[in-house]
Scaffold this motif. Structure first.
Motif, PDB file in Angstrom:
ATOM      1  N   UNK A   1     131.087 -52.721  41.014  1.00 41.76           N
ATOM      2  CA  UNK A   1     130.162 -51.602  40.459  1.00 41.76           C
ATOM      3  C   UNK A   1     131.040 -50.358  39.511  1.00 41.76           C
ATOM      4  N   UNK A   2     132.220 -50.659  40.114  1.00 41.80           N
ATOM      5  CA  UNK A   2     133.196 -49.714  39.056  1.00 41.80           C
ATOM      6  C   UNK A   2     132.934 -50.363  37.354  1.00 41.80           C
ATOM      7  N   UNK A   3     132.926 -51.767  37.284  1.00 41.19           N
ATOM      8  CA  UNK A   3     132.976 -52.293  35.947  1.00 41.19           C
ATOM      9  C   UNK A   3     131.954 -51.784  35.231  1.00 41.19           C
ATOM     10  N   UNK A   4     130.482 -51.634  35.958  1.00 47.25           N
ATOM     11  CA  UNK A   4     129.423 -51.317  35.159  1.00 47.25           C
ATOM     12  C   UNK A   4     129.316 -49.884  34.899  1.00 47.25           C
ATOM     13  N   UNK A   5     130.035 -48.881  36.028  1.00 52.82           N
ATOM     14  CA  UNK A   5     130.346 -47.482  35.724  1.00 52.82           C
ATOM     15  C   UNK A   5     131.023 -47.283  34.485  1.00 52.82           C
ATOM     16  N   UNK A   6     132.067 -48.111  34.426  1.00 52.23           N
ATOM     17  CA  UNK A   6     133.102 -47.699  33.564  1.00 52.23           C
ATOM     18  C   UNK A   6     132.598 -48.091  32.057  1.00 52.23           C
ATOM     19  N   UNK A   7     131.750 -49.179  31.931  1.00 46.72           N
ATOM     20  CA  UNK A   7     131.201 -49.548  30.871  1.00 46.72           C
ATOM     21  C   UNK A   7     130.311 -48.632  30.304  1.00 46.72           C
ATOM     22  N   UNK A   8     129.376 -47.862  31.222  1.00 50.41           N
ATOM     23  CA  UNK A   8     128.499 -46.907  30.740  1.00 50.41           C
ATOM     24  C   UNK A   8     129.308 -45.720  30.268  1.00 50.41           C
ATOM     25  N   UNK A   9     130.450 -45.376  31.038  1.00 48.60           N
ATOM     26  CA  UNK A   9     131.638 -44.162  30.679  1.00 48.60           C
ATOM     27  C   UNK A   9     131.857 -44.487  29.162  1.00 48.60           C
ATOM     28  N   UNK A  10     132.055 -45.811  28.638  1.00 51.48           N
ATOM     29  CA  UNK A  10     132.845 -46.104  27.672  1.00 51.48           C
ATOM     30  C   UNK A  10     131.903 -46.252  26.510  1.00 51.48           C
ATOM     31  N   UNK A  11     130.583 -46.811  26.853  1.00 51.15           N
ATOM     32  CA  UNK A  11     129.722 -47.200  25.916  1.00 51.15           C
ATOM     33  C   UNK A  11     128.738 -46.020  25.401  1.00 51.15           C
ATOM     34  N   UNK A  12     128.346 -45.035  26.407  1.00 50.75           N
ATOM     35  CA  UNK A  12     127.431 -44.082  26.027  1.00 50.75           C
ATOM     36  C   UNK A  12     128.241 -42.902  25.326  1.00 50.75           C
ATOM     37  N   UNK A  13     127.608 -42.220  24.494  1.00 51.93           N
ATOM     38  CA  UNK A  13     128.416 -41.107  23.876  1.00 51.93           C
ATOM     39  C   UNK A  13     128.732 -40.036  24.639  1.00 51.93           C
ATOM     40  N   UNK A  14     129.861 -39.273  24.321  1.00 57.31           N
ATOM     41  CA  UNK A  14     130.397 -38.476  25.506  1.00 57.31           C
ATOM     42  C   UNK A  14     129.525 -37.176  25.864  1.00 57.31           C
ATOM     43  N   UNK A  15     129.686 -36.717  26.795  1.00 54.68           N
ATOM     44  CA  UNK A  15     128.853 -35.551  27.326  1.00 54.68           C
ATOM     45  C   UNK A  15     127.598 -35.708  28.394  1.00 54.68           C
ATOM     46  N   UNK A  16     127.338 -34.902  29.088  1.00 50.62           N
ATOM     47  CA  UNK A  16     126.220 -35.018  30.137  1.00 50.62           C
ATOM     48  C   UNK A  16     124.892 -35.299  29.391  1.00 50.62           C
ATOM     49  N   UNK A  17     124.625 -34.488  28.346  1.00 51.14           N
ATOM     50  CA  UNK A  17     123.216 -34.540  27.576  1.00 51.14           C
ATOM     51  C   UNK A  17     122.809 -36.009  27.173  1.00 51.14           C
ATOM     52  N   UNK A  18     124.065 -36.766  26.750  1.00 51.28           N
ATOM     53  CA  UNK A  18     123.760 -38.138  26.240  1.00 51.28           C
ATOM     54  C   UNK A  18     123.677 -38.988  27.255  1.00 51.28           C
ATOM     55  N   UNK A  19     124.447 -38.807  28.447  1.00 49.33           N
ATOM     56  CA  UNK A  19     124.124 -39.557  29.779  1.00 49.33           C
ATOM     57  C   UNK A  19     122.812 -39.471  30.453  1.00 49.33           C
ATOM     58  N   UNK A  20     122.484 -38.142  30.383  1.00 44.56           N
ATOM     59  CA  UNK A  20     121.139 -37.975  30.904  1.00 44.56           C
ATOM     60  C   UNK A  20     119.857 -38.426  30.051  1.00 44.56           C
ATOM     61  N   UNK A  21     120.070 -38.667  28.957  1.00 41.51           N
ATOM     62  CA  UNK A  21     119.123 -39.092  28.072  1.00 41.51           C
ATOM     63  C   UNK A  21     118.890 -40.530  28.444  1.00 41.51           C
ATOM     64  N   UNK A  22     119.994 -41.354  28.132  1.00 40.32           N
ATOM     65  CA  UNK A  22     119.933 -42.744  28.453  1.00 40.32           C
ATOM     66  C   UNK A  22     119.463 -43.052  29.953  1.00 40.32           C
ATOM     67  N   UNK A  23     119.779 -42.362  30.798  1.00 39.83           N
ATOM     68  CA  UNK A  23     119.142 -42.729  32.195  1.00 39.83           C
ATOM     69  C   UNK A  23     117.721 -42.329  32.193  1.00 39.83           C
ATOM     70  N   UNK A  24     117.328 -41.113  31.922  1.00 38.00           N
ATOM     71  CA  UNK A  24     116.033 -40.875  31.765  1.00 38.00           C
ATOM     72  C   UNK A  24     115.066 -41.962  30.970  1.00 38.00           C
ATOM     73  N   UNK A  25     115.596 -42.442  30.007  1.00 38.35           N
ATOM     74  CA  UNK A  25     115.095 -43.483  29.098  1.00 38.35           C
ATOM     75  C   UNK A  25     114.884 -44.785  29.937  1.00 38.35           C
ATOM     76  N   UNK A  26     115.541 -45.145  30.801  1.00 34.11           N
ATOM     77  CA  UNK A  26     115.539 -46.215  31.614  1.00 34.11           C
ATOM     78  C   UNK A  26     114.780 -45.978  32.901  1.00 34.11           C
ATOM     79  N   UNK A  27     114.617 -44.948  33.223  1.00 38.83           N
ATOM     80  CA  UNK A  27     114.096 -44.429  34.560  1.00 38.83           C
ATOM     81  C   UNK A  27     112.770 -45.059  35.038  1.00 38.83           C
ATOM     82  N   UNK A  28     111.987 -45.154  34.174  1.00 42.82           N
ATOM     83  CA  UNK A  28     110.685 -45.633  34.412  1.00 42.82           C
ATOM     84  C   UNK A  28     110.588 -46.977  34.364  1.00 42.82           C
ATOM     85  N   UNK A  29     111.387 -47.957  33.989  1.00 44.16           N
ATOM     86  CA  UNK A  29     111.579 -49.143  33.674  1.00 44.16           C
ATOM     87  C   UNK A  29     111.497 -49.877  34.830  1.00 44.16           C
TER      88      UNK A  29
END
Length: 80
Positions: A1-29
């Motif tokens: 699980x750490x590998x996936x978390x670390x990949x998200x931390x590395x690949x998603x632009x910095x800052x909480x708003x970017x992280x929130x946007x990415x997750x909200x985009x897939x939440x209904x998938x």
């Protein structure tokens, strides 16, 4: 699980708003469930804590609640 978390931390632009946007985009998938939720919650928690902002912490708590609800097994109701 750490590998996936670390990949998200590395690949998603910095800052909480970017992280929130990415997750909200897939939440209904529909395919976004099961094991994928765990590293996503760790990713959101890390970004919120790194932000050190009350607003972003509160937004993260709300998003984590939505992720938690999504991770719970769906048990069909039984008719009496």
């Amino acid at each position: 699980m750490d590998i996936v978390r670390d990949a998200l931390l590395s690949d998603v632009p910095a800052g909480f708003p970017a992280a929130e946007r990415v997750v909200l985009d897939v939440l209904d998938e529909p395919r976004f469930d099961g094991w994928m939720i765990w590293p996503t919650t760790e990713f959101i928690a890390r970004r919120a804590l790194d932000a050190a902002s009350t607003r972003e912490f509160d937004a993260a708590m709300a998003l984590l609640a939505r992720l938690d609800a999504r991770a719970r097994p769906r048990v069909p109701s039984r008719s009496a």
